[in-house]
Structures are given as C-alpha cells and as structure tokens.
Motif scaffolding. Structure first.
Motif, PDB file in Angstrom:
ATOM      1  N   PRO A 114       9.040 -33.904 -16.479  1.00  0.00           N
ATOM      2  CA  PRO A 114       9.635 -32.683 -17.147  1.00  0.00           C
ATOM      3  C   PRO A 114      10.368 -33.035 -18.576  1.00  0.00           C
ATOM      4  O   PRO A 114      11.689 -34.413 -17.764  1.00  0.00           O
ATOM      5  N   MET A 115      10.905 -32.387 -19.284  1.00  0.00           N
ATOM      6  CA  MET A 115      12.003 -32.602 -20.182  1.00  0.00           C
ATOM      7  C   MET A 115      14.044 -31.786 -19.961  1.00  0.00           C
ATOM      8  O   MET A 115      13.589 -31.095 -19.148  1.00  0.00           O
ATOM      9  N   GLY A 116      14.440 -32.836 -20.703  1.00  0.00           N
ATOM     10  CA  GLY A 116      15.522 -32.088 -20.670  1.00  0.00           C
ATOM     11  C   GLY A 116      15.734 -29.956 -20.998  1.00  0.00           C
ATOM     12  O   GLY A 116      14.954 -30.176 -21.813  1.00  0.00           O
ATOM     13  N   TYR A 117      16.856 -29.489 -20.398  1.00  0.00           N
ATOM     14  CA  TYR A 117      16.266 -28.156 -20.681  1.00  0.00           C
ATOM     15  C   TYR A 117      17.505 -28.120 -20.862  1.00  0.00           C
ATOM     16  O   TYR A 117      18.341 -28.536 -20.516  1.00  0.00           O
ATOM     17  N   THR A 118      18.424 -26.591 -21.563  1.00  0.00           N
ATOM     18  CA  THR A 118      19.753 -26.030 -21.221  1.00  0.00           C
ATOM     19  C   THR A 118      19.712 -24.800 -20.589  1.00  0.00           C
ATOM     20  O   THR A 118      18.596 -24.145 -20.304  1.00  0.00           O
ATOM     21  N   GLY A 119      20.279 -24.896 -19.974  1.00  0.00           N
ATOM     22  CA  GLY A 119      20.968 -23.815 -19.047  1.00  0.00           C
ATOM     23  C   GLY A 119      20.304 -23.956 -17.555  1.00  0.00           C
ATOM     24  O   GLY A 119      20.080 -25.259 -17.157  1.00  0.00           O
ATOM     25  N   SER A 120      20.047 -22.978 -17.012  1.00  0.00           N
ATOM     26  CA  SER A 120      18.931 -22.275 -15.934  1.00  0.00           C
ATOM     27  C   SER A 120      18.371 -21.859 -16.368  1.00  0.00           C
ATOM     28  O   SER A 120      18.177 -21.169 -16.746  1.00  0.00           O
ATOM     29  N   LEU A 121      17.661 -22.151 -15.142  1.00  0.00           N
ATOM     30  CA  LEU A 121      16.198 -21.436 -14.907  1.00  0.00           C
ATOM     31  C   LEU A 121      16.107 -21.122 -13.666  1.00  0.00           C
ATOM     32  O   LEU A 121      15.085 -20.534 -13.050  1.00  0.00           O
ATOM     33  N   GLU A 122      17.056 -20.560 -12.324  1.00  0.00           N
ATOM     34  CA  GLU A 122      16.942 -19.407 -11.910  1.00  0.00           C
ATOM     35  C   GLU A 122      17.758 -18.786 -11.665  1.00  0.00           C
ATOM     36  O   GLU A 122      18.743 -19.019 -13.060  1.00  0.00           O
ATOM     37  N   GLU A 123      17.940 -17.697 -10.539  1.00  0.00           N
ATOM     38  CA  GLU A 123      18.863 -16.293 -11.151  1.00  0.00           C
ATOM     39  C   GLU A 123      19.780 -17.145 -10.504  1.00  0.00           C
ATOM     40  O   GLU A 123      20.795 -17.498  -9.647  1.00  0.00           O
ATOM     41  N   PRO A 124      21.584 -16.646 -11.677  1.00  0.00           N
ATOM     42  CA  PRO A 124      20.995 -16.297 -13.015  1.00  0.00           C
ATOM     43  C   PRO A 124      20.624 -16.951 -14.445  1.00  0.00           C
ATOM     44  O   PRO A 124      20.942 -17.812 -14.409  1.00  0.00           O
ATOM     45  N   VAL A 125      19.107 -16.671 -14.845  1.00  0.00           N
ATOM     46  CA  VAL A 125      18.503 -17.230 -15.696  1.00  0.00           C
ATOM     47  C   VAL A 125      19.646 -17.495 -17.341  1.00  0.00           C
ATOM     48  O   VAL A 125      19.836 -16.068 -17.553  1.00  0.00           O
ATOM     49  N   THR A 126      19.942 -18.892 -17.601  1.00  0.00           N
ATOM     50  CA  THR A 126      20.236 -18.853 -18.926  1.00  0.00           C
ATOM     51  C   THR A 126      19.337 -17.741 -20.268  1.00  0.00           C
ATOM     52  O   THR A 126      18.616 -17.548 -20.235  1.00  0.00           O
ATOM     53  N   ARG A 127      20.711 -16.698 -20.492  1.00  0.00           N
ATOM     54  CA  ARG A 127      20.115 -16.199 -21.335  1.00  0.00           C
ATOM     55  C   ARG A 127      19.486 -16.337 -22.910  1.00  0.00           C
ATOM     56  O   ARG A 127      20.746 -16.720 -24.374  1.00  0.00           O
ATOM     57  N   ASN A 128      19.341 -17.452 -22.965  1.00  0.00           N
ATOM     58  CA  ASN A 128      18.353 -17.845 -24.242  1.00  0.00           C
ATOM     59  C   ASN A 128      17.768 -17.115 -25.421  1.00  0.00           C
ATOM     60  O   ASN A 128      16.275 -18.090 -26.336  1.00  0.00           O
ATOM     61  N   TRP A 129      17.107 -15.857 -24.681  1.00  0.00           N
ATOM     62  CA  TRP A 129      16.324 -14.767 -26.068  1.00  0.00           C
ATOM     63  C   TRP A 129      16.788 -15.171 -27.361  1.00  0.00           C
ATOM     64  O   TRP A 129      15.521 -14.961 -27.974  1.00  0.00           O
ATOM     65  N   TYR A 130      17.265 -15.473 -27.599  1.00  0.00           N
ATOM     66  CA  TYR A 130      17.320 -15.516 -29.563  1.00  0.00           C
ATOM     67  C   TYR A 130      18.381 -17.143 -29.644  1.00  0.00           C
ATOM     68  O   TYR A 130      18.610 -16.945 -30.406  1.00  0.00           O
ATOM     69  N   VAL A 131      18.346 -17.758 -28.462  1.00  0.00           N
ATOM     70  CA  VAL A 131      18.607 -19.170 -28.894  1.00  0.00           C
ATOM     71  C   VAL A 131      17.320 -19.839 -29.357  1.00  0.00           C
ATOM     72  O   VAL A 131      16.630 -20.462 -28.242  1.00  0.00           O
ATOM     73  N   PRO A 132      17.419 -20.454 -30.784  1.00  0.00           N
ATOM     74  CA  PRO A 132      16.463 -21.846 -30.593  1.00  0.00           C
ATOM     75  C   PRO A 132      16.210 -23.127 -29.830  1.00  0.00           C
ATOM     76  O   PRO A 132      17.925 -23.774 -29.505  1.00  0.00           O
ATOM     77  N   LEU A 133      15.359 -23.505 -29.303  1.00  0.00           N
ATOM     78  CA  LEU A 133      15.611 -24.748 -28.246  1.00  0.00           C
ATOM     79  C   LEU A 133      14.453 -25.886 -29.245  1.00  0.00           C
ATOM     80  O   LEU A 133      13.797 -25.700 -29.737  1.00  0.00           O
ATOM     81  N   MET A 134      14.875 -26.754 -28.815  1.00  0.00           N
ATOM     82  CA  MET A 134      14.616 -28.507 -29.173  1.00  0.00           C
ATOM     83  C   MET A 134      14.686 -29.292 -28.147  1.00  0.00           C
ATOM     84  O   MET A 134      16.232 -29.653 -27.828  1.00  0.00           O
ATOM     85  N   THR A 135      13.770 -30.286 -28.103  1.00  0.00           N
ATOM     86  CA  THR A 135      13.718 -30.991 -26.104  1.00  0.00           C
ATOM     87  C   THR A 135      13.191 -32.007 -27.190  1.00  0.00           C
ATOM     88  O   THR A 135      12.250 -32.399 -27.916  1.00  0.00           O
ATOM     89  N   THR A 136      14.397 -33.334 -27.575  1.00  0.00           N
ATOM     90  CA  THR A 136      13.573 -34.417 -27.797  1.00  0.00           C
ATOM     91  C   THR A 136      12.550 -35.324 -27.132  1.00  0.00           C
ATOM     92  O   THR A 136      13.676 -35.648 -25.577  1.00  0.00           O
ATOM     93  N   VAL A 137      11.872 -35.945 -26.902  1.00  0.00           N
ATOM     94  CA  VAL A 137      10.871 -36.489 -26.823  1.00  0.00           C
ATOM     95  C   VAL A 137      10.504 -38.285 -26.893  1.00  0.00           C
ATOM     96  O   VAL A 137      10.707 -38.527 -28.026  1.00  0.00           O
ATOM     97  N   GLN A 138      11.034 -39.242 -26.244  1.00  0.00           N
ATOM     98  CA  GLN A 138      10.612 -40.342 -26.534  1.00  0.00           C
ATOM     99  C   GLN A 138       9.449 -40.870 -26.647  1.00  0.00           C
ATOM    100  O   GLN A 138       8.806 -39.861 -25.522  1.00  0.00           O
ATOM    101  N   PRO A 139       9.813 -41.972 -27.786  1.00  0.00           N
ATOM    102  CA  PRO A 139       8.498 -42.543 -27.949  1.00  0.00           C
ATOM    103  C   PRO A 139       7.214 -43.355 -26.577  1.00  0.00           C
ATOM    104  O   PRO A 139       6.608 -43.272 -26.621  1.00  0.00           O
ATOM    105  N   SER A 140       7.397 -43.204 -25.719  1.00  0.00           N
ATOM    106  CA  SER A 140       7.611 -43.597 -24.341  1.00  0.00           C
ATOM    107  C   SER A 140       7.220 -42.291 -23.217  1.00  0.00           C
ATOM    108  O   SER A 140       6.006 -42.857 -22.840  1.00  0.00           O
ATOM    109  N   GLN A 141       7.533 -41.272 -23.859  1.00  0.00           N
ATOM    110  CA  GLN A 141       6.654 -40.396 -23.056  1.00  0.00           C
ATOM    111  C   GLN A 141       4.948 -40.184 -23.818  1.00  0.00           C
ATOM    112  O   GLN A 141       4.205 -38.984 -23.238  1.00  0.00           O
TER     113      GLN A 141
END
Length: 556
Positions: free
Chosen positions: A36-63
């Motif tokens: 699992p990579m890092g994420y923004t906000g909460s995935l449990e209730e109440p879920v973070t309202r990222n419905w219109y927010v673009p998301l980007m997750t950085t993945v290191q070369p070792s992954q």
C-alpha cells in the motif's frame, strides 16, 4: 471497489515514478505489487470528499520490479453519487507533476478563486439592492451569485465541518436555489412579473431539495438538474427576446453570458448522465462567475447611465436656476430702482409736507400779520413778525440737517438742534444747559422718525419762547437701558391749568410722538417750571405705557 492494472517495465527505474488519478469518487488508495502507498484523507466513514480532487501517489524505485507490475486502486464512496475511477496515468514523477498541478489548479484552486470572486460580487449586488429595494432583479442576482459561489466552494471542499449527509444536502439545496433565483433575475430583467411564474419557481425551490434529501437517487438528481435547466432556458429566452425586441442597452453582455451558460449546462448534464468521460471537467464552475460578471456589467451600465442622466439633469437645473436667478436679480434691481424712486418721491413729499406744515405755516402767519396791519392801518407788530420768520428759518435749517443724520443717531440730532437754536435762545435771554450723555442708536430712528422727534423738540422750544417766560432751559438725554429719555426743562411759569392749554400745537406734538412709538409727557419741574419728557423705546417689542415718574436730570 478495487481496480487492477498491469504495468510492464523493461527495467527498474532509477527515479521516482507516480500513479496519477485525475478523478476518483470519493477517495482512493494505490497499491503497487501488493504494497500500500500513501493516501489522502480517510477511507472510512466519513470518507474524505476527494470526488473532484485529482490525486497523485509517488512510488519509489524500490517498489517496482522488472517485467510485469500489478497496480491496484481501491476506491471508496461515501454518498449517493456517480462513483468510479477515471483512466489513470503511470509514469515518471517529473513528467506527471506538471499535469497534476495544472489539473489541480483547474479543478480546485481556480474554482475556489472564481467562486470567492463570485461571492464578493453577490455581496456587492445585495448591498446595491438593499440601498434600492426597487431593483429586485439585482437582489435576485446577488442572492443567486452568493448561493452559487457557496455551493461550488462547498462541493470541492474535501473535509467538511458537517457530517456527509447534511453537508451534501446543504450544498445541493444552495445550488438548486441559486439556479432558480437566476431564473427569476432573467424574468425581472425582461420586466415579466407574473404571480404564476413566481409560484412555479418558488415551488421548485422547495420541492427539489426536499425530494433530493428524502429520496436521494443519482439518476433522479440528473432528472432534477435537467428540470432546472429547462426553466433556465425558458427564463433566458424571455430575457433574450426582451433584448432583441427593445434593443436593450448593454444587451450584448446578457447575450454573452447566456451563450456561455447554455452550452456549459448541457455539458455538465451530459457528464452526470454518463455521456461524457468520467474525468471531464465541469464548465459551470467557471461559466457561472463569467455570466454573473456579464450581468454585473449590465447593472454597472444602468448605474452609469442613471448617473449621467442625473448629472445632465443637475446641469440643466443649475442652468435654469442660474437663468431664473439672473431674471430675479434683474427684477429685484428694477424693483429696487422703483423703490428708490418711490422712496425719493415719498421723501420729497414728506419734506414738502413738513415745509408746508412748518415753514409754510410760519410764513403764512407772518404774511397775515403784514396784510392785517396794512388793511387796518394798525401799528405793525415787528417782534411778532420777526419771531415768526425766525421760526420758519430755524425749522427749515433743522429739516436740512435731518437729511444728513445717520439712522438712530439721536445724539447727533440733539447736537444739530443745539447748534441751530442756541444763538436764538441767547438772543431771547435764555441760557441753554447741555446735559446729554453718550446715547445708543435708536432702533426705530429712521430719518422720518428723527424728523418727527426734531419737530416735537422744536415745537416744545417754541412754547418755551412764547409762553413760559423762562430764563434757563436744560436739554437732557439719558440712556436708561430699555429706553432713551430726552427732556426739555425750563424754569418758567409752568403749566397754568389744563383749560385752553391743549391747543393745536400740543395735539400735533402728541400725534407725532404716537407715530414714532414714543411716549410724551409734560411734568412739573422742581424749580416751578415745566419738563417736556420724551421716552424713545430701545427694545423692539416695547410699547409706550405709563410708568412712574423718575427724578429730573441733575442739571434741572
């Protein structure tokens, strides 16, 4: 819901890579090769309202590993909405960072800036409406702009300060009400005021949010949005017809705003109806503020034209007032010239009357004495004729002196009286005592009133010369605060009873005193003579009235 992707890499990268999610409703987490990579906000209730927010997750070369890599994206929804995931991008972080920043600005920061400006515009329009309640169209526009801005800013807020359900309900209600208020603006702009139209719009304002809160269904929300869009097309068509029919000034701005709003509404409804890609950008976030700016330009144009019309009216009024002032000034000048002519004529008439009554009467008396002596062969009474001619000459001199006196100058009048008559008194063996202090101006002492006072004193002197047998005469004047007291005090025979003494001369003196508002009295003097006392009021409201007799002057 879980999404799985395969990423084939010929070799392990040496720089960080990224997984870019243009849109994930409501929130998402990225897994790479089971990690699992890092994420923004909460995935449990109440879920973070990222419905219109673009998301980007950085993945290191070792992954990463050479060959096939598995990328999982876990998407969690938190409310009734169009859930899902847009096509993702995987690549070097340096390449995707600019794309992510641009889309983040378009979908988040730009929306916030545009709607903060829209909210300020709405507040300004409300202030304009509060200052002029007759502009209800401006009031509807201000409320619409403020509600629209708040609903948009609430819609892109990831972490609301209310639970998800009331927050979404409030955001939806504000959006519905703001769109219908804009419809009322278009109707008012066109001058349409129908109770049944207002009833339809107000009913939709209440019914749609209530239904959306009681029975939330995503497909029903799309239908309700479409209903509002149809009402908006109706109202905008009425406004456009008004612009074209009456050639409304600044109407091109309304056409511009409507032409921006109509396709934007169609575009956004198509996104909601799954007719456009899931990662499409909503246009109304920007065309709404643009339309409000166009409508504000119309209000500003109306205000500017009103100001120009008011300024033109003020200039015309100022010009007309100036013309009227000039006409009134000329009229006043003519009236003033006429009044001066009338004053000169009245003054001439008064002088002629005074000369007729005074000098003329004395000359007539002298002529009668001469004629009587010639007819009857009686001896001519030279002293009597001389006295009469002197009275005539003295009165003429006093009349001329009175013309140069300043209004209210009682002291100057008495000085003139003394200058003219002192030689005559000395010739008659009468000593004149000057007992006059500094006197204030007599408020009623205009030239006619001063001449009346002069005649009273002259007549009093004539009585002293003819009847009193006095050897001493005191001219006294005092400032007693509320009136000026002028006295002629002799040491002669005094008043010998009342019968026969009230002749024509005394009646004339009393009449003159009454005309100038003065009080005239004859008082016995302490040395056996008689005092002629004249009281000149200094207060405007003061009227002659009886008062206790004050002591005689010190000179008497």
């Amino acid at each position: 819901m879980w999404y799985r992707f395969k990423v084939r890499m010929p070799q392990v990268p040496s720089q960080p890579w990224a997984v870019y999610l243009p849109r994930a409703v409501m929130n998402a987490q990225v897994w790479v090769n089971g990690q699992p990579m890092g994420y923004t906000g909460s995935l449990e209730e109440p879920v973070t309202r990222n419905w219109y927010v673009p998301l980007m997750t950085t993945v290191q070369p070792s992954q990463w590993r050479e060959g096939d890599n598995v990328v999982h994206v876990r998407v969690v929804s938190g409310y009734v909405s169009r859930n899902g995931l847009s096509p993702i991008q995987v690549g070097p972080l340096s390449m995707l960072a600019s794309t992510y920043k641009l889309r983040y600005w378009v979908q988040m920061e730009g929306v916030q800036v545009a709607n903060v400006a829209l909210a300020a515009l709405g507040v300004f329009m409300l202030i304009v409406w509060l200052r002029d309640r007759e502009q209800d169209a401006v009031g509807f526009m201000g409320l619409s702009a403020l509600g629209w801005a708040l609903s948009c800013m609430m819609g892109v807020t990831p972490n609301p300060w209310l639970p998800t359900y009331p927050w979404e309900t409030l955001c939806y209600t504000l959006w519905v009400v703001s769109q219908l208020l804009l419809c009322l603006y278009f109707f008012r702009f066109a001058g349409v005021r129908r109770l049944w139209i207002d009833a339809i719009v107000y009913t939709l304002m209440v019914a749609i949010p209530v239904y959306g809160a009681v029975a939330p269904r995503y497909w029903m929300s799309t239908v309700l949005y479409g209903t509002i869009y149809l009402v908006a097309i109706w109202s905008m068509s009425v406004a456009l017809w008004h612009v074209l029919r009456y050639r409304r000034k600044d109407g091109q701005w309304l056409i511009t705003g409507v032409m921006a709003l109509l396709p934007s509404g169609v575009h956004d409804i198509m996104i909601m109806a799954n007719q456009l890609p899931f990662d499409s950008v909503y246009w109304l976030f920007y065309t709404g503020p643009l339309t409000m700016i166009c409508l504000t330009v119309i209000v500003a144009g109306d205000h500017a034209r009103s100001r120009r019309a008011l300024n033109d009216l003020n200039r015309n009024l100022a010009q007309r007032v100036a013309e009227r002032e000039q006409a009134l000034r000329e009229s006043f000048e003519r009236l003033a010239a006429l009044e001066r002519a009338q004053a000169v004529s009245a003054e001439r008439s008064r002088i002629l009357k005074d000369m007729h009554d005074g000098v003329g009467a004395h000359l007539t008396s002298a002529l009668r004495l001469l004629q009587t002596s010639q007819k009857s062969n009686d001896r001519l009474d030279v002293p009597m004729v001389t006295q009469t001619l002197r009275d005539s000459l003295d009165q003429l001199k006093l009349s001329i002196d009175a013309l140069s006196l300043q209004p209210g100058d009682v002291e100057g009048l008495l000085a003139s009286w003394r200058f003219r008559l002192a030689p005559r008194l000395r010739a008659s063996g009468i000593e004149l005592i000057w007992d006059v202090e500094r006197l204030p101006a007599w408020p009623h002492g205009q030239p006619p009133e001063l001449r009346q006072l002069q005649y009273i004193l002259f007549e009093g002197l004539s009585n002293v010369l003819q009847h009193s047998g006095a050897t001493r005469l005191v001219l006294s004047a005092r400032d007693l605060g509320h009136h000026i007291r002028v006295s002629l005090i002799d040491n002669g025979n005094g008043w010998q009873g009342t019968g026969g003494y009230e002749g024509q001369g005394l009646h004339t003196m009393r009449s003159r005193a009454q005309q100038v508002g003065a009080r005239m009295e004859f008082l016995p003097a302490s040395n056996g003579g008689l005092e002629l006392r004249i009281s000149l009021p200094l207060l405007a409201a003061e009227q002659p009235h009886a008062s206790p007799r004050p002591d005689l002057s010190s000179a008497a």
